[in-house]
Motif scaffolding. Structure first.
Motif, short mmCIF file in Angstrom:
data_model
loop_
_atom_site.label_atom_id
_atom_site.label_comp_id
_atom_site.label_asym_id
_atom_site.label_seq_id
_atom_site.Cartn_x
_atom_site.Cartn_y
_atom_site.Cartn_z
N ALA A 186 -3.13 -2.84 -10.75
CA ALA A 186 -2.31 -3.14 -10.74
C ALA A 186 -1.78 -4.42 -11.96
CB ALA A 186 -1.44 -3.20 -9.74
N PHE A 187 -2.77 -5.60 -11.83
CA PHE A 187 -2.72 -6.43 -13.36
C PHE A 187 -3.96 -6.15 -13.52
CE2 PHE A 187 0.04 -7.81 -10.30
CZ PHE A 187 1.48 -8.57 -10.92
N LYS A 188 -4.13 -5.46 -15.10
CA LYS A 188 -5.40 -5.32 -15.26
C LYS A 188 -5.89 -6.13 -16.45
CE LYS A 188 -7.27 -2.07 -14.37
NZ LYS A 188 -8.80 -1.79 -13.47
N PRO A 189 -7.51 -6.89 -16.22
CA PRO A 189 -7.54 -7.14 -16.75
C PRO A 189 -7.92 -6.78 -18.51
CG PRO A 189 -9.71 -7.23 -15.77
CD PRO A 189 -7.59 -5.60 -15.17
N ARG A 190 -7.27 -6.61 -19.56
CA ARG A 190 -7.83 -5.60 -21.03
C ARG A 190 -8.19 -6.07 -21.89
NH1 ARG A 190 -6.20 -0.07 -20.32
NH2 ARG A 190 -8.61 0.06 -21.37
N THR A 191 -9.81 -5.27 -22.28
CA THR A 191 -10.31 -6.34 -24.09
C THR A 191 -8.64 -5.94 -24.60
OG1 THR A 191 -11.93 -5.45 -22.64
CG2 THR A 191 -11.76 -5.93 -25.51
N SER A 192 -7.81 -6.24 -24.90
CA SER A 192 -6.75 -5.59 -26.20
C SER A 192 -5.70 -5.60 -25.20
CB SER A 192 -7.25 -4.53 -26.84
OG SER A 192 -5.76 -4.37 -27.50
N PRO A 193 -4.81 -6.66 -25.86
CA PRO A 193 -3.03 -6.61 -25.34
C PRO A 193 -2.66 -6.05 -26.11
CG PRO A 193 -4.11 -7.95 -27.62
CD PRO A 193 -5.65 -7.27 -26.84
N TYR A 194 -3.06 -4.09 -26.49
CA TYR A 194 -2.33 -3.58 -26.53
C TYR A 194 -2.24 -2.12 -26.11
CZ TYR A 194 -2.33 -6.19 -31.59
OH TYR A 194 -2.08 -6.80 -32.09
N ASP A 195 -3.84 -2.69 -25.20
CA ASP A 195 -4.22 -1.60 -24.07
C ASP A 195 -2.83 -1.28 -22.61
OD1 ASP A 195 -5.59 -0.26 -25.79
OD2 ASP A 195 -7.43 -1.41 -25.02
N PHE A 196 -3.22 -0.69 -21.78
CA PHE A 196 -2.33 -0.71 -20.38
C PHE A 196 -2.24 -1.94 -20.09
CE2 PHE A 196 -1.55 1.74 -16.21
CZ PHE A 196 -0.10 0.75 -15.79
N GLN A 197 -1.63 -2.29 -19.32
CA GLN A 197 -1.88 -3.56 -18.78
C GLN A 197 -1.58 -3.59 -17.53
OE1 GLN A 197 -2.62 -6.68 -20.53
NE2 GLN A 197 -2.83 -5.12 -21.93
N GLY A 198 -1.31 -2.50 -16.46
CA GLY A 198 -0.59 -2.23 -15.41
C GLY A 198 0.22 -2.35 -15.38
N LEU A 199 0.55 -1.63 -13.79
CA LEU A 199 2.15 -1.22 -13.13
C LEU A 199 2.72 -3.40 -12.61
CD1 LEU A 199 2.69 2.00 -11.94
CD2 LEU A 199 2.58 1.29 -13.79
N GLY A 200 1.54 -3.77 -12.70
CA GLY A 200 2.30 -4.84 -12.32
C GLY A 200 2.29 -5.24 -10.32
N GLU A 201 3.74 -5.83 -10.47
CA GLU A 201 4.19 -5.52 -8.17
C GLU A 201 4.34 -4.05 -8.21
OE1 GLU A 201 7.26 -8.49 -7.09
OE2 GLU A 201 7.52 -8.35 -5.35
N ASP A 202 4.76 -2.91 -8.99
CA ASP A 202 5.20 -1.78 -8.88
C ASP A 202 3.85 -1.25 -8.34
OD1 ASP A 202 8.29 -2.44 -9.73
OD2 ASP A 202 7.42 -1.87 -11.09
N GLY A 203 3.48 -1.94 -9.29
CA GLY A 203 1.80 -0.25 -8.66
C GLY A 203 1.16 -1.02 -7.15
N TRP A 204 1.51 -2.72 -7.04
CA TRP A 204 1.11 -2.61 -6.07
C TRP A 204 2.11 -2.72 -4.82
CZ3 TRP A 204 0.15 -8.68 -6.58
CH2 TRP A 204 -1.34 -8.66 -7.52
N LYS A 205 3.25 -2.18 -4.94
CA LYS A 205 4.36 -1.61 -4.13
C LYS A 205 4.07 -0.17 -4.12
CE LYS A 205 8.40 -4.13 -4.80
NZ LYS A 205 9.51 -4.36 -5.41
N ILE A 206 3.23 0.38 -4.48
CA ILE A 206 2.83 2.05 -4.54
C ILE A 206 1.99 2.35 -3.26
CG2 ILE A 206 2.37 4.15 -5.63
CD1 ILE A 206 3.98 3.85 -8.13
N MET A 207 0.91 1.10 -4.05
CA MET A 207 -0.70 1.01 -3.14
C MET A 207 -0.24 0.86 -1.53
SD MET A 207 -3.83 -1.10 -4.10
CE MET A 207 -5.24 0.30 -4.26
N LYS A 208 0.63 -0.36 -1.34
CA LYS A 208 1.12 -0.47 -0.11
C LYS A 208 1.24 0.66 0.85
CE LYS A 208 3.36 -3.44 2.79
NZ LYS A 208 2.28 -3.06 4.41
N GLU A 209 2.48 1.07 -0.22
CA GLU A 209 3.14 2.79 0.41
C GLU A 209 1.93 3.89 0.86
OE1 GLU A 209 7.11 2.76 -1.69
OE2 GLU A 209 6.27 5.12 -2.04
N VAL A 210 1.55 4.38 0.25
CA VAL A 210 0.47 5.27 0.05
C VAL A 210 -0.76 4.80 0.81
CG1 VAL A 210 -1.20 5.96 -1.37
CG2 VAL A 210 0.43 5.94 -2.47
N ALA A 211 -0.89 3.77 1.04
CA ALA A 211 -2.14 2.94 2.12
C ALA A 211 -1.60 3.50 3.49
CB ALA A 211 -2.56 2.14 1.56
N ASP A 212 -0.41 2.58 3.11
CA ASP A 212 0.46 2.75 5.46
C ASP A 212 0.34 4.05 5.59
OD1 ASP A 212 0.17 -0.17 4.80
OD2 ASP A 212 2.84 -0.44 4.85
#
Ligand code: PEP
Ligand code: MN
Length: 340
Positions: A136-162
Motif C-alpha cells: 500500500a506504501f510502495k518504495p518506487r524507484t521513480s517518483p512519477y510511478d504509482f506510489q500505492g493507495l496508502g491507508e485506503d489500500g490497507w483498509k481494503i486488505m484488512k476487509e478482504v483478509a478478514d
C-alpha cells in the motif's frame, strides 16, 4: 560445550544486555543533569566523572572485536544459533512460519482495488494459501510511478483478509507508519531498500508484531543478519528473513537469486528463511525451478507475486503471475514433492 555451560553463557548474555541498557540510560541521565546544572548555573562536580568509565565499559562489553565477523563471534548475536539453537517458529492465526510445513506468501505487488485483491485472495485461499501479500506504501524507484493507495489500500486488505480468513503482509517504510499499519496488517514487511533503515529496524523492534525482513539490494549476509539483530536487540524476536535476489552484473534476471544464502542463513540463525522468487528473478518463466531450488536448499517457504490482470498492473507488471499461470505453477510445485 555442554547444555549447562551454554545456558550459563546465554544467561550472562542477557545480564550483559540489561547492564548495557542501564548504562545507556545512566549516560543519558548524566547528560541531562549536566545540561540542567548548566541552565541553573550550578558548578560541575567530579561525582559524575565516572561516566566516561561506564561509557567505555558499555562500548567494549558486547561489541564485536575488530576484524572478526559477527558469525565468528556468533554467541553474542541474538539471531545466532549459538544464542538459541532451536528454530524460531512464528505462529499467526493458525499459520506457522519456520515450522514443519512450508508456507507460501502470495498476492499482488500493489493493492490496486478491492476487486483486484478479492479476486486474487479468493483464488489463493482456494488453493490452500493462507498468507496474502500486497503493498500500500510502495518504495518506487521513480517518483512519477504509482506510489500505492496508502491507508485506503490497507483498509481494503484488512476487509478482504478478514472476510476470507487470511494472514496479511505489507511493507512499512517509516516508523511513523507503524501505529497505522498495526491496525490493519498482521506482519510488517521491511523492504530491500529499507533493510538498513536503522530507525525503522529499532522501531519495529519495539513492537510485538512479526517482521518480514528483506535482504538489501546489495547487502552481504553479514549485513543482513546484523539488520535482523537490530530488531531482536530492541525486544522483538518475531523476525523472518527473506532472500530476494541481489544486484550483480547479470541482466537476464532482475536480480540474482543467491540460493546459497538459504542454507547459510538457516545454519547461522534460528529465524525462518523464505525466498521471494518474483523479485529475485523479475520474470515468470523460471519461477517453478527457482521455487524448487529454494525448498531443496532448505527454505521455510516462498513469496510469489500474483495479480488478477498483470498486464495492467500498476507496478511489477512483467513478473506477476495471472491466476492461470499461478495454478500451473502451484500444481508443479505440489507435484514436485518438495513442498510439504
Ligand atoms: C515488494 O515485495 O513489494 C518489494 C518492493 O520488494 P523488495 O523490497 O524486495 O524490492
Ligand atoms: Mn513487486
Amino acid at each position: 560445550m555442554n547444555e549447562k555451560l551454554q545456558q550459563l553463557l546465554s544467561q550472562m548474555d542477557g545480564v550483559n544486555r540489561q547492564l548495557l541498557q542501564l548504562l545507556g540510560e545512566r549516560a543519558r541521565m548524566v547528560n541531562e543533569i549536566v545540561e540542567e546544572k548548566k541552565s541553573q548555573g550550578i558548578a560541575e562536580e567530579e561525582s559524575i566523572g565516572d561516566q566516561q568509565i561506564l561509557i567505555e565499559l558499555a562500548k567494549h562489553s558486547l561489541a564485536i572485536p575488530q576484524g572478526k565477523k559477527a558469525a565468528e563471534t556468533g554467541r553474542k548475536l541474538l539471531v545466532s544459533r549459538h544464542h538459541k539453537n532451536e528454530d524460531t517458529i512464528i505462529h499467526i492465526k493458525g499459520t506457522e512460519f519456520g515450522g514443519s510445513s512450508h508456507v507460501t506468501v502470495a498476492g499482488p505487488c500493489s493493492i490496486e482495488s478491492r476487486d483486484q485483491l478479492l479476486t486474487v485472495a479468493v483464488a489463493l485461499k482456494k488453493a490452500g494459501i493462507t498468507v496474502l501479500r500486497g503493498g500500500a506504501f510502495k518504495p518506487r524507484t521513480s517518483p512519477y510511478d504509482f506510489q500505492g493507495l496508502g491507508e485506503d489500500g490497507w483498509k481494503i486488505m484488512k476487509e478482504v483478509a478478514d472476510e476470507i480468513g487470511m494472514v496479511t503482509i505489507s511493507e512499512i517504510m517509516t516508523p511513523s507508519q507503524i501505529d497505522m499499519a498495526a491496525r490493519y496488517i498482521d506482519i510488517f514487511q521491511i523492504g530491500a531498500r529499507n533493510m538498513q533503515n536503522f530507525d525503522l529496524l529499532k522501531a519495529v523492534g519495539q513492537t510485538k508484531k512479526p517482521v518480514l525482513l528483506k535482504r538489501g539490494l546489495s547487502a552481504t549476509l553479514e549485513e543482513f543478519i546484523l539488520a535482523a539483530e537490530y530488531i531482536l536487540y530492541n525486544g522483538n524476536d518475531q523476525v523472518m528473513l527473506i532472500e530476494r535476489g541481489i544486484r550483480t552484473f547479470e541482466k537476464w534476471t532482475r536480480n540474482t537469486l543467491d540460493i546459497s544464502a538459504v542454507p547459510l542463513l538457516k545454519q547461522e540463525t534460528h529465524l525462518p528463511v523464505l525466498v521471494d522468487i518474483s523479485h529475485a528473478t523479475g520474470r515468470k518463466d523460471i519461477l517453478l525451478a527457482c521455487a524448487k531450488a529454494a525448498l531443496a536448499a532448505g527454505a521455510d517457504g516462498i513469496m510469489v507475486e500474483v495479480h488478477s490482470n498483470p498486464e495492467a498492473a500498476l507496478s511489477d507488471a512483467k513478473q506477476q503471475l495471472n491466476m492461470d499461470e499461478f495454478s500451473t505453477f502451484w500444481k508443479g510445485l505440489r507435484d514436485s514433492g518438495l513442498y510439504h
